[in-house]
Design a protein around this motif. Structure first.
Motif, PDB file in Angstrom:
ATOM      1  N   ARG A  84      -5.278  -2.739  -6.850  1.00 21.09           N
ATOM      2  CA  ARG A  84      -6.535  -2.517  -6.401  1.00 21.09           C
ATOM      3  C   ARG A  84      -6.396  -1.496  -5.240  1.00 21.09           C
ATOM      4  NH1 ARG A  84      -8.066  -7.160  -4.838  1.00 21.09           N
ATOM      5  NH2 ARG A  84      -7.421  -6.607  -2.362  1.00 21.09           N
ATOM      6  N   ASP A  85      -5.630  -1.657  -4.184  1.00 15.55           N
ATOM      7  CA  ASP A  85      -5.483  -0.917  -2.801  1.00 15.55           C
ATOM      8  C   ASP A  85      -4.396   0.086  -2.461  1.00 15.55           C
ATOM      9  OD1 ASP A  85      -7.486  -2.496  -2.108  1.00 15.55           O
ATOM     10  OD2 ASP A  85      -6.347  -4.221  -1.549  1.00 15.55           O
ATOM     11  N   ASN A  86      -3.478   0.047  -3.489  1.00 14.88           N
ATOM     12  CA  ASN A  86      -2.253   1.138  -3.201  1.00 14.88           C
ATOM     13  C   ASN A  86      -2.729   2.415  -3.777  1.00 14.88           C
ATOM     14  OD1 ASN A  86       0.090   2.425  -3.151  1.00 14.88           O
ATOM     15  ND2 ASN A  86       1.346   0.392  -3.211  1.00 14.88           N
ATOM     16  N   PRO A  87      -2.872   3.173  -2.692  1.00 14.59           N
ATOM     17  CA  PRO A  87      -3.252   4.925  -3.002  1.00 14.59           C
ATOM     18  C   PRO A  87      -2.078   5.549  -4.196  1.00 14.59           C
ATOM     19  CG  PRO A  87      -2.382   4.555  -0.750  1.00 14.59           C
ATOM     20  CD  PRO A  87      -2.549   3.328  -1.276  1.00 14.59           C
ATOM     21  N   LEU A  88      -1.189   5.063  -3.777  1.00 14.04           N
ATOM     22  CA  LEU A  88      -0.107   5.685  -4.926  1.00 14.04           C
ATOM     23  C   LEU A  88      -0.324   5.252  -6.344  1.00 14.04           C
ATOM     24  CD1 LEU A  88       3.303   5.505  -2.850  1.00 14.04           C
ATOM     25  CD2 LEU A  88       2.097   7.666  -3.369  1.00 14.04           C
TER      26      LEU A  88
ATOM     27  N   ARG B 218       2.280  12.747  -3.816  1.00 16.87           N
ATOM     28  CA  ARG B 218       1.764  12.007  -2.672  1.00 16.87           C
ATOM     29  C   ARG B 218       3.132  11.238  -1.993  1.00 16.87           C
ATOM     30  NH1 ARG B 218      -3.572   8.883  -5.299  1.00 16.87           N
ATOM     31  NH2 ARG B 218      -4.914  10.732  -5.553  1.00 16.87           N
TER      32      ARG B 218
ATOM     33  N   ASN C 147       0.787  -1.221   0.039  1.00 15.50           N
ATOM     34  CA  ASN C 147       0.135  -0.001   0.144  1.00 15.50           C
ATOM     35  C   ASN C 147       0.845   1.306  -0.114  1.00 15.50           C
ATOM     36  OD1 ASN C 147      -2.178  -1.487  -0.283  1.00 15.50           O
ATOM     37  ND2 ASN C 147      -2.554  -1.648   2.120  1.00 15.50           N
ATOM     38  N   SER C 148       2.022   1.279  -0.611  1.00 17.34           N
ATOM     39  CA  SER C 148       2.914   2.237  -0.451  1.00 17.34           C
ATOM     40  C   SER C 148       4.120   2.286  -1.528  1.00 17.34           C
ATOM     41  CB  SER C 148       3.310   2.907   0.809  1.00 17.34           C
ATOM     42  OG  SER C 148       3.762   4.049   0.791  1.00 17.34           O
TER      43      SER C 148
ATOM     44  N   GLN D 232      -2.222  -4.906  -4.849  1.00 13.86           N
ATOM     45  CA  GLN D 232      -1.753  -3.586  -5.011  1.00 13.86           C
ATOM     46  C   GLN D 232      -2.353  -2.572  -6.348  1.00 13.86           C
ATOM     47  OE1 GLN D 232       0.396  -2.164  -2.351  1.00 13.86           O
ATOM     48  NE2 GLN D 232      -0.786  -4.088  -1.707  1.00 13.86           N
TER      49      GLN D 232
ATOM     50  N   ALA E 214      -3.188   4.632  -7.742  1.00 12.64           N
ATOM     51  CA  ALA E 214      -4.433   5.349  -8.049  1.00 12.64           C
ATOM     52  C   ALA E 214      -4.080   6.799  -8.371  1.00 12.64           C
ATOM     53  CB  ALA E 214      -5.368   5.469  -6.697  1.00 12.64           C
ATOM     54  N   ALA E 215      -2.773   7.158  -8.303  1.00 12.31           N
ATOM     55  CA  ALA E 215      -2.677   8.840  -8.806  1.00 12.31           C
ATOM     56  C   ALA E 215      -2.935   8.619 -10.376  1.00 12.31           C
ATOM     57  CB  ALA E 215      -1.086   8.893  -8.143  1.00 12.31           C
TER      58      ALA E 215
END
Length: 459
Positions: free
Chosen positions: A206-210, A222, A143-144, A204, A212-213
């Protein structure tokens, strides 16, 4: 060979927040990935299966621990695999992007994934051409992605942009490819909190906010926003790993010292580290000693707060294992360990020497005192006592004058706060108290609600 789930053995160092991996190659040999210098858990895992470590792979020049690869080469005859761009000065096989190592049934393919460091490699584990998993080191983590500021502020954005492309390369792997990072929760290399240390490419995506950038600029913003401070020793270890740590013939011993030898060490510029629990330190300690309770984070705070160039003596409790002190120090390159006070504090006082005490107070006995919070910025922002003075522990030695007279020092439970109090006492504060508890305990005792955000007093 058929690769079963139990062929991969994660070895987690919860104190540093990192994972090493031992891969059973199925023929009595093993691959070790990102093994640290403290190889006790790895040797135990290998011994249970009757494995010899034939390969030791490092994803990058680690800044937060000394690599165990050189030691594995000596002890097991392991072939060391690492990036050719790292220019390591010991025998190893330097790999470039796309190069493969035949492990005897399985294949390890190097993938250039710069960002966390310049020479960073991920290692893709293949079985007959099928991707099983990828050792991602400090590129894609759960997640990062790992921080990109360890080579200096002038290179942070450049490396963050490299990290963007490295992650895009990794997420092009099949969704069912396992992701085996080195850095995880608790690592100052910028892993987010959480319990999961491994994942899959699909999870990842699906869930990693980076990931999703919307674009590279958003990703960079971010990633570089608020990674927090990191221990001072990080600035030394990458070069130490390039040279290769010295070989060890076993666990280095921590000799017994008399009270007079400890006094002489301090007079000659050495430091005394009190590794006992916080309450023991509060009840009586050597004046001028630094309290660092022995737990998983001991090495982190030792390397953050004290130099590696001066001899260290230790005060321990009867039940504490001196080997734990030695390995936590050695795994971050601290080798000037003079010994420990034989007989502990009773021996110190029996020799006629003065001991100091520190008030260790429950929340309901702290009325009228200013509140100094020494936790990390992210912890402070997540919830703190209204009106707190925030001074991170790692900066306290330089900012000790900002602590008010009569303050109560606090962290999450009391261990770091006791360390902070010892530093303040060394700086001349004589009226320090430590909160036995955390901000929620204090707020409840004082009829307050915790507040969120960075607002507070910062020196």
């Amino acid at each position: 060979m058929g690769f079963a789930d139990d062929h991969l053995i994660p070895l987690v160092d919860h104190g540093l927040g990192n994972s090493a991996y031992l891969v059973d190659l199925g023929d009595g040999r093993a691959l070790a990935v990102d093994a640290g210098r403290d190889l006790r858990a790895l040797h135990t895992a290998a011994g249970r299966r009757g494995l010899t470590v034939a390969y030791a792979a490092d994803t990058h020049l680690h800044a937060d621990f000394l690599s165990g690869a050189v030691q594995l080469g000596h002890d097991h005859g392991a072939a060391i695999l690492a990036s050719a761009a790292g220019h390591r000065s010991f025998d190893h096989r330097g790999l470039t992007d796309g190069e493969e190592a035949d492990l005897g049934g399985l294949t390890l393919r190097a993938l250039a994934t710069p960002g966390h460091t310049d020479e960073h490699l991920a290692f893709l584990l293949l079985d007959d051409g099928r991707a099983l998993g990828v050792f991602t080191g400090g590129s894609l983590i759960v997640n990062s992605a790992a921080r990109t500021d360890l080579l200096g502020a002038d290179r942070t954005e450049e490396l963050a942009r490299a990290q963007f492309h490295s992650l895009r390369r990794l997420t092009a792997l099949p969704d069912d490819t396992a992701v085996w990072p080195t850095h995880g929760a608790g690592s100052f290399c910028s892993a987010p909190p959480g319990t999961e240390r491994t994942s899959t490419i699909g999870a990842q995506k699906r869930d990693n906010p980076l990931l999703a950038a919307a674009d590279e600029d958003t990703f960079v913003r971010r990633l570089v926003t608020g990674p927090g401070t990191y221990p001072a020793y990080f600035d030394r270890l990458a070069e130490a790993n390039r040279r290769g740590p010295g070989l060890l013939s076993g666990t280095p011993r921590l000799p017994d010292l008399t009270a007079e030898q400890v006094r002489a060490l301090m007079a000659d510029g050495g430091h005394v580290v009190d590794a006992r629990p916080a309450a023991d330190y509060a009840a009586g300690h050597i004046p001028g000693s630094v309290a660092i309770p022995l737990r998983g984070q001991f090495g982190t705070w030792l390397g953050w707060l004290l130099p590696d160039t001066a001899p260290l003596a230790f005060v321990t409790a009867d039940a504490q294992d001196p080997d734990d002190i030695v390995w936590q120090a050695y795994k971050i390159g601290y080798e000037r360990l003079a010994g420990r006070l034989a007989g502990g504090m009773p021996a110190w006082t029996a020799a006629g020497h003065r001991q100091a005490t520190t008030a260790f107070l429950p929340a309901d006995r702290t009325h009228g005192r200013s509140y100094v919070d020494v936790r990390q910025e992210s912890e402070f922002a997540a919830g703190h006592v209204p009106g707190s003075i925030h001074i991170e522990l790692g900066t306290l030695a330089e900012a000790s004058a900002a602590a008010p007279v009569g303050a109560v020092v606090a962290c999450g439970h009391g261990e770091r706060a006791m360390t902070a109090a010892s530093l303040l006492e060394r700086a001349g504060h004589t009226d320090v108290a430590v909160l036995d508890g955390g901000p929620a305990d204090y707020a409840a005792a004082h009829g307050q609600e915790l507040v969120q955000g960075p607002e507070g007093t910062h020196p």
